[in-house]
Motif scaffolding. Structure first.
Motif, PDB file in Angstrom:
ATOM      1  N   ARG A  13      39.265  42.819  -4.525  1.00 30.42           N
ATOM      2  CA  ARG A  13      38.510  42.690  -5.772  1.00 30.42           C
ATOM      3  C   ARG A  13      38.720  43.890  -6.685  1.00 30.42           C
ATOM      4  O   ARG A  13      38.848  43.748  -7.898  1.00 30.42           O
ATOM      5  CB  ARG A  13      37.021  42.509  -5.464  1.00 30.42           C
ATOM      6  CG  ARG A  13      36.189  42.293  -6.722  1.00 30.42           C
ATOM      7  CD  ARG A  13      34.771  41.895  -6.418  1.00 30.42           C
ATOM      8  NE  ARG A  13      34.043  41.657  -7.658  1.00 30.42           N
ATOM      9  CZ  ARG A  13      34.071  40.525  -8.340  1.00 30.42           C
ATOM     10  NH1 ARG A  13      34.790  39.509  -7.884  1.00 30.42           N
ATOM     11  NH2 ARG A  13      33.400  40.390  -9.469  1.00 30.42           N
ATOM     12  N   GLN A  60      40.548  40.982 -14.483  1.00 29.82           N
ATOM     13  CA  GLN A  60      39.210  40.525 -14.825  1.00 29.82           C
ATOM     14  C   GLN A  60      38.726  39.594 -13.705  1.00 29.82           C
ATOM     15  O   GLN A  60      38.783  38.361 -13.824  1.00 29.82           O
ATOM     16  CB  GLN A  60      39.207  39.803 -16.170  1.00 29.82           C
ATOM     17  CG  GLN A  60      39.588  40.718 -17.338  1.00 29.82           C
ATOM     18  CD  GLN A  60      39.572  39.983 -18.666  1.00 29.82           C
ATOM     19  OE1 GLN A  60      40.320  39.042 -18.891  1.00 29.82           O
ATOM     20  NE2 GLN A  60      38.711  40.446 -19.555  1.00 29.82           N
ATOM     21  N   PRO A  61      38.245  40.171 -12.623  1.00 28.45           N
ATOM     22  CA  PRO A  61      37.946  39.367 -11.428  1.00 28.45           C
ATOM     23  C   PRO A  61      36.830  38.347 -11.621  1.00 28.45           C
ATOM     24  O   PRO A  61      36.756  37.375 -10.862  1.00 28.45           O
ATOM     25  CB  PRO A  61      37.553  40.419 -10.389  1.00 28.45           C
ATOM     26  CG  PRO A  61      37.143  41.610 -11.186  1.00 28.45           C
ATOM     27  CD  PRO A  61      38.019  41.603 -12.405  1.00 28.45           C
ATOM     28  N   ASP A  62      35.979  38.543 -12.604  1.00 30.10           N
ATOM     29  CA  ASP A  62      34.886  37.598 -12.823  1.00 30.10           C
ATOM     30  C   ASP A  62      35.228  36.510 -13.835  1.00 30.10           C
ATOM     31  O   ASP A  62      34.383  35.666 -14.139  1.00 30.10           O
ATOM     32  CB  ASP A  62      33.631  38.352 -13.288  1.00 30.10           C
ATOM     33  CG  ASP A  62      33.105  39.271 -12.207  1.00 30.10           C
ATOM     34  OD1 ASP A  62      33.093  38.859 -11.035  1.00 30.10           O
ATOM     35  OD2 ASP A  62      32.721  40.416 -12.531  1.00 30.10           O
ATOM     36  N   GLN A  63      36.456  36.532 -14.332  1.00 29.21           N
ATOM     37  CA  GLN A  63      36.900  35.495 -15.267  1.00 29.21           C
ATOM     38  C   GLN A  63      37.847  34.554 -14.531  1.00 29.21           C
ATOM     39  O   GLN A  63      38.963  34.935 -14.191  1.00 29.21           O
ATOM     40  CB  GLN A  63      37.613  36.128 -16.469  1.00 29.21           C
ATOM     41  CG  GLN A  63      38.096  35.111 -17.487  1.00 29.21           C
ATOM     42  CD  GLN A  63      38.670  35.788 -18.722  1.00 29.21           C
ATOM     43  OE1 GLN A  63      38.128  36.769 -19.219  1.00 29.21           O
ATOM     44  NE2 GLN A  63      39.792  35.269 -19.215  1.00 29.21           N
ATOM     45  N   TYR A  70      43.552  33.244  -7.025  1.00 28.65           N
ATOM     46  CA  TYR A  70      42.221  33.525  -7.545  1.00 28.65           C
ATOM     47  C   TYR A  70      41.106  32.932  -6.663  1.00 28.65           C
ATOM     48  O   TYR A  70      40.079  33.599  -6.434  1.00 28.65           O
ATOM     49  CB  TYR A  70      42.045  33.033  -8.981  1.00 28.65           C
ATOM     50  CG  TYR A  70      40.706  33.433  -9.552  1.00 28.65           C
ATOM     51  CD1 TYR A  70      40.502  34.710 -10.064  1.00 28.65           C
ATOM     52  CD2 TYR A  70      39.622  32.552  -9.526  1.00 28.65           C
ATOM     53  CE1 TYR A  70      39.262  35.098 -10.535  1.00 28.65           C
ATOM     54  CE2 TYR A  70      38.376  32.936  -9.998  1.00 28.65           C
ATOM     55  CZ  TYR A  70      38.205  34.210 -10.504  1.00 28.65           C
ATOM     56  OH  TYR A  70      36.968  34.597 -10.958  1.00 28.65           O
TER      57      TYR A  70
END
Length: 262
Positions: A13, A60-63, A70
């Motif tokens: 992450r 951008q791990p939360d996108q 992913y």
């Protein structure tokens, strides 16, 4: 033809945190750069045998992203893929197609190193039957491989007093041992050197690839399949320090990866 395991992909992450943790264990970590397309960046743990671990993270791990790796973030960090090295990708792709494997590519890829060097390569992936994400992907370099793979001092690692020099093999979980074995034979062009009802071992260059199916409905392989599906799940590294028993590295420090040293 296929030469060896090229690298093993570990999805993390936070790339900076992963670099610190692997370095704290005693690995030499080399910054890799940002991939073409700008979705991911990576760092490498390279070994003297020319194989490396790729620590890869999303910028951008939360996108959510339409990317092979992913979905792993939702399942937790860890080993997600394995790549093999080809020295003639068009010829290999033609052979795989003739052998009935569902080839995707070759497709162009690349990344830019922190020093500005631009790397380019071609990859082939395989469409897996019934969502069984099992077969590794294949890479061939357009730019010299030595630009992509760290060498020299970057390959020196001392972990718990052991000098780590190489990748010994990769373990792969599968729900269908016969189908996985047949696909792997078509991919590698060789028969397994040993096989049982729940395991098959193949040799590629100086490494092995081992397929494992569940022996019991609730064993570790079954749990791996339940959590992450079919694919590589464990890695064995080789030490030049003699007389040491096998050792599993702390999963927290290697970001969910199952890594053994022998």
């Amino acid at each position: 033809m296929l030469r060896q395991i090229d690298h093993v992909v570990i999805v993390v992450r936070d790339l900076a945190a992963a670099q610190r943790d692997f370095a704290a264990l005693g690995f030499t970590v080399t910054p890799g750069g940002t991939h073409a397309g700008g979705l991911t960046h990576n760092a490498l743990v390279a070994f003297a045998d020319g194989v490396y671990l790729e620590l890869i993270a999303f910028l951008q791990p939360d996108q959510p992203a339409l990317h092979y790796w992913y979905p792993r973030l939702a399942e937790g960090e860890g080993i997600e893929d394995c790549c093999l090295l080809s020295d003639d990708l068009p010829a290999d792709a033609a052979r795989w197609t003739a052998n009935g494997l569902p080839v995707e590519g070759p497709s162009a890829g690349g990344r830019q190193r922190p020093d500005g060097a631009a790397l380019r390569w071609q990859t082939v992936r395989f469409t897996q039957p019934a969502g069984d994400a099992l077969l590794p992907f294949i890479i061939a370099d357009d730019t010299p491989r030595e630009l992509r793979v760290a060498s020299g001092a970057a390959t020196r690692h001392t972990v718990a007093g052991r000098d780590i020099t190489r990748v010994v093999g990769v373990r792969v979980a599968t729900a269908d041992q016969n189908a996985a074995m047949n696909s792997t034979i078509a991919l590698l062009g060789v028969l397994p050197v040993s096989q049982t009802r729940t395991a098959a071992h193949f040799i590629l260059g100086d490494q092995w690839i081992a397929l494992h199916a569940p022996a019991q409905p609730d064993d570790a392989i079954a749990e791996q399949l339940h959590q992450h599906g079919a694919g590589p799940y464990a890695l064995v590294l080789g030490s030049a320090t003699p007389g040491q028993p096998p050792m599993r590295l702390d999963a927290a420090l290697v970001h969910g990866a199952e890594i053994w040293v022998e």
